[in-house]
Scaffold this active site. Structure first.
Site, PDB file in Angstrom:
ATOM      1  N   LYS A 219       0.815  -1.220   0.000  1.00  0.00           N
ATOM      2  CA  LYS A 219       0.000   0.000   0.000  1.00  0.00           C
ATOM      3  C   LYS A 219       0.850   1.272   0.000  1.00  0.00           C
ATOM      4  O   LYS A 219       2.018   1.258   0.367  1.00  0.00           O
ATOM      5  CB  LYS A 219      -0.989  -0.031   1.170  1.00  0.00           C
ATOM      6  CG  LYS A 219      -2.148  -0.976   0.841  1.00  0.00           C
ATOM      7  CD  LYS A 219      -3.294  -0.898   1.806  1.00  0.00           C
ATOM      8  CE  LYS A 219      -4.407  -1.842   1.330  1.00  0.00           C
ATOM      9  NZ  LYS A 219      -5.461  -2.005   2.325  1.00  0.00           N
ATOM     10  N   ARG A 253      -3.830 -10.021   4.951  1.00  0.00           N
ATOM     11  CA  ARG A 253      -4.191 -10.055   3.528  1.00  0.00           C
ATOM     12  C   ARG A 253      -3.015  -9.520   2.725  1.00  0.00           C
ATOM     13  O   ARG A 253      -2.581  -8.391   2.939  1.00  0.00           O
ATOM     14  CB  ARG A 253      -5.430  -9.186   3.314  1.00  0.00           C
ATOM     15  CG  ARG A 253      -5.949  -9.156   1.886  1.00  0.00           C
ATOM     16  CD  ARG A 253      -7.196  -8.277   1.798  1.00  0.00           C
ATOM     17  NE  ARG A 253      -7.725  -8.215   0.453  1.00  0.00           N
ATOM     18  CZ  ARG A 253      -7.282  -7.368  -0.468  1.00  0.00           C
ATOM     19  NH1 ARG A 253      -6.322  -6.513  -0.194  1.00  0.00           N
ATOM     20  NH2 ARG A 253      -7.820  -7.378  -1.673  1.00  0.00           N
TER      21      ARG A 253
HETATM   22  C1  YH5 Z   1      -7.956  -4.360   3.194  1.00  0.00           C
HETATM   23  O1  YH5 Z   1      -7.068  -3.658   3.700  1.00  0.00           O
HETATM   24  N1  YH5 Z   1      -7.683  -3.711   0.734  1.00  0.00           N
HETATM   25  S1  YH5 Z   1      -8.121  -3.552  -1.952  1.00  0.00           S
HETATM   26  C2  YH5 Z   1      -3.607   0.099  -3.042  1.00  0.00           C
HETATM   27  C3  YH5 Z   1      -2.333  -0.374  -3.221  1.00  0.00           C
HETATM   28  C4  YH5 Z   1      -2.049  -1.719  -2.962  1.00  0.00           C
HETATM   29  C5  YH5 Z   1      -3.044  -2.562  -2.531  1.00  0.00           C
HETATM   30  C6  YH5 Z   1      -0.491   0.100  -4.579  1.00  0.00           C
HETATM   31  N2  YH5 Z   1      -9.362  -4.959  -0.015  1.00  0.00           N
HETATM   32  C7  YH5 Z   1      -8.238  -4.357   1.791  1.00  0.00           C
HETATM   33  O2  YH5 Z   1      -5.197  -4.127  -1.619  1.00  0.00           O
HETATM   34  N3  YH5 Z   1     -10.039  -5.933   2.115  1.00  0.00           N
HETATM   35  C8  YH5 Z   1      -8.381  -4.090  -0.336  1.00  0.00           C
HETATM   36  O3  YH5 Z   1      -1.390   0.507  -3.617  1.00  0.00           O
HETATM   37  C9  YH5 Z   1      -9.276  -5.155   1.320  1.00  0.00           C
HETATM   38  N4  YH5 Z   1      -8.754  -5.157   3.958  1.00  0.00           N
HETATM   39  C10 YH5 Z   1      -9.767  -5.923   3.431  1.00  0.00           C
HETATM   40  N5  YH5 Z   1     -10.486  -6.676   4.275  1.00  0.00           N
HETATM   41  C11 YH5 Z   1      -6.784  -2.399  -1.834  1.00  0.00           C
HETATM   42  C12 YH5 Z   1      -5.422  -2.980  -1.919  1.00  0.00           C
HETATM   43  C13 YH5 Z   1      -4.337  -2.076  -2.372  1.00  0.00           C
HETATM   44  C14 YH5 Z   1      -4.605  -0.752  -2.635  1.00  0.00           C
END
Ligand code: YH5
Length: 277
Positions: A219, A253
């Site tokens: 993230k 996750r």
């Molecule tokens: C979460 O924290 N996050 S989708 C931006 C990024 C990298 C990854 C490059 N679904 C979560 O994974 N479900 C998502 O920057 C989730 N908890 C739960 N329960 C976002 C994501 C991401 C966003």
């Protein structure tokens, strides 16, 4: 209706592997190719030790545009059908739409992961009708705009109060307490300082008694803190996951299964080693 109780064993920390089935992730060779690639990726995550596979067909990244119910169903259902035949690992459906939840559970999903915490019309009922566990996540605002100006008086107490209110609504609707997990939603309407405070005070959420799920993998908080690109955030993500689990979080996750499984094994070994002095 089949009310077979499905539970997620959180007696040890669990890795939840992220499987995105958005067109940008697996689409170069058409629909069958996309399904095959997604299934292969899930099998690899399973082989590396993922305890849950989280399948999402809607991008909830900051700034993402919404997709229709039918688009989401078309993306995720073939993958869930195929995977539930191939693997025993629980499949989680990452969606906010009650129609997608119902279809996914019919196709073999055994958990719902909802970044809207079942606030969409009909979503609580869709989960209550089934016997699957659910993760309720906190988000301030909505994905398109949530990172514009996140604001809290007290990020910890506000998020805890929101999540407890959502757990109460779920319990009222007939979702058993032991089917509910909570998640502070790193990066969902939060500044870097908010995200750091959530890690620092993770115990406040763990104290609720609900298993806590944490998603920090790759993230932008790590980009902001360390000036790293999305492919360079593994080490910081592992450190954050380790802090969270040492403070009592139970599900991580992540995109990066093997390194996370190794880190969590260390955490669990420290937490369960017996003192012989
Ligand atoms: C979460 O924290 N996050 S989708 C931006 C990024 C990298 C990854 C490059 N679904 C979560 O994974 N479900 C998502 O920057 C989730 N908890 C739960 N329960 C976002 C994501 C991401 C966003």
């Amino acid at each position: 209706m089949n009310k077979k109780y499905t539970t997620i064993d959180t007696s040890q920390p669990v890795v939840m592997g992220i499987l995105n089935v958005t067109p940008d992730s697996f689409s170069d060779g058409g629909k069958f190719d996309a399904v095959n690639k997604a299934v292969d990726h899930a099998c690899q995550m399973n082989a590396e030790g993922a305890g849950i596979i989280d399948i999402g067909g809607e991008s909830t990244r900051p700034g993402a545009e919404p997709v229709s119910v039918q688009q989401e169903i078309d993306r995720v259902i073939p993958v869930i059908e195929s995977l539930s035949k191939e693997l025993n690992t629980p499949i989680s459906i990452d969606t906010s739409k009650p129609e997608v939840m119902r279809e996914a559970i019919k196709a073999g999903a055994s958990m719902v992961n909802d970044v809207y915490a079942l606030r969409a019309e009909g979503a609580i009922e869709a989960v209550a009708e089934t016997a699957v566990p659910v993760c309720l996540m906190h988000m301030q605002g909505e994905p398109r705009t949530m990172q514009k100006e996140p604001h809290y008086k007290n990020v910890i107490t506000e998020i805890k109060a929101f999540l407890l209110k959502r757990t109460e609504a779920c319990i009222q609707a007939g979702i058993a307490r032991d089917r509910i997990m909570i998640d502070p939603g790193f990066g969902f309407g939060k500044t870097l300082q908010h995200n750091l405070l959530l890690l620092k005070h993770m115990e406040a959420l763990v104290d609720t008694g609900f298993p806590v799920l944490v998603g920090v993998s790759r993230k932008s908080m790590f980009g902001q803190l360390l000036g790293l690109g999305v492919d360079e955030r593994l080490h910081a993500g592992l450190a954050a996951a380790t802090v969270a689990v040492m403070k009592g979080a139970r599900i991580i996750r992540t995109h990066d299964i093997k390194p996370t499984v190794e880190a969590l094994k260390l955490c669990y070994s420290i937490q369960s080693v017996t003192d012989d002095i």
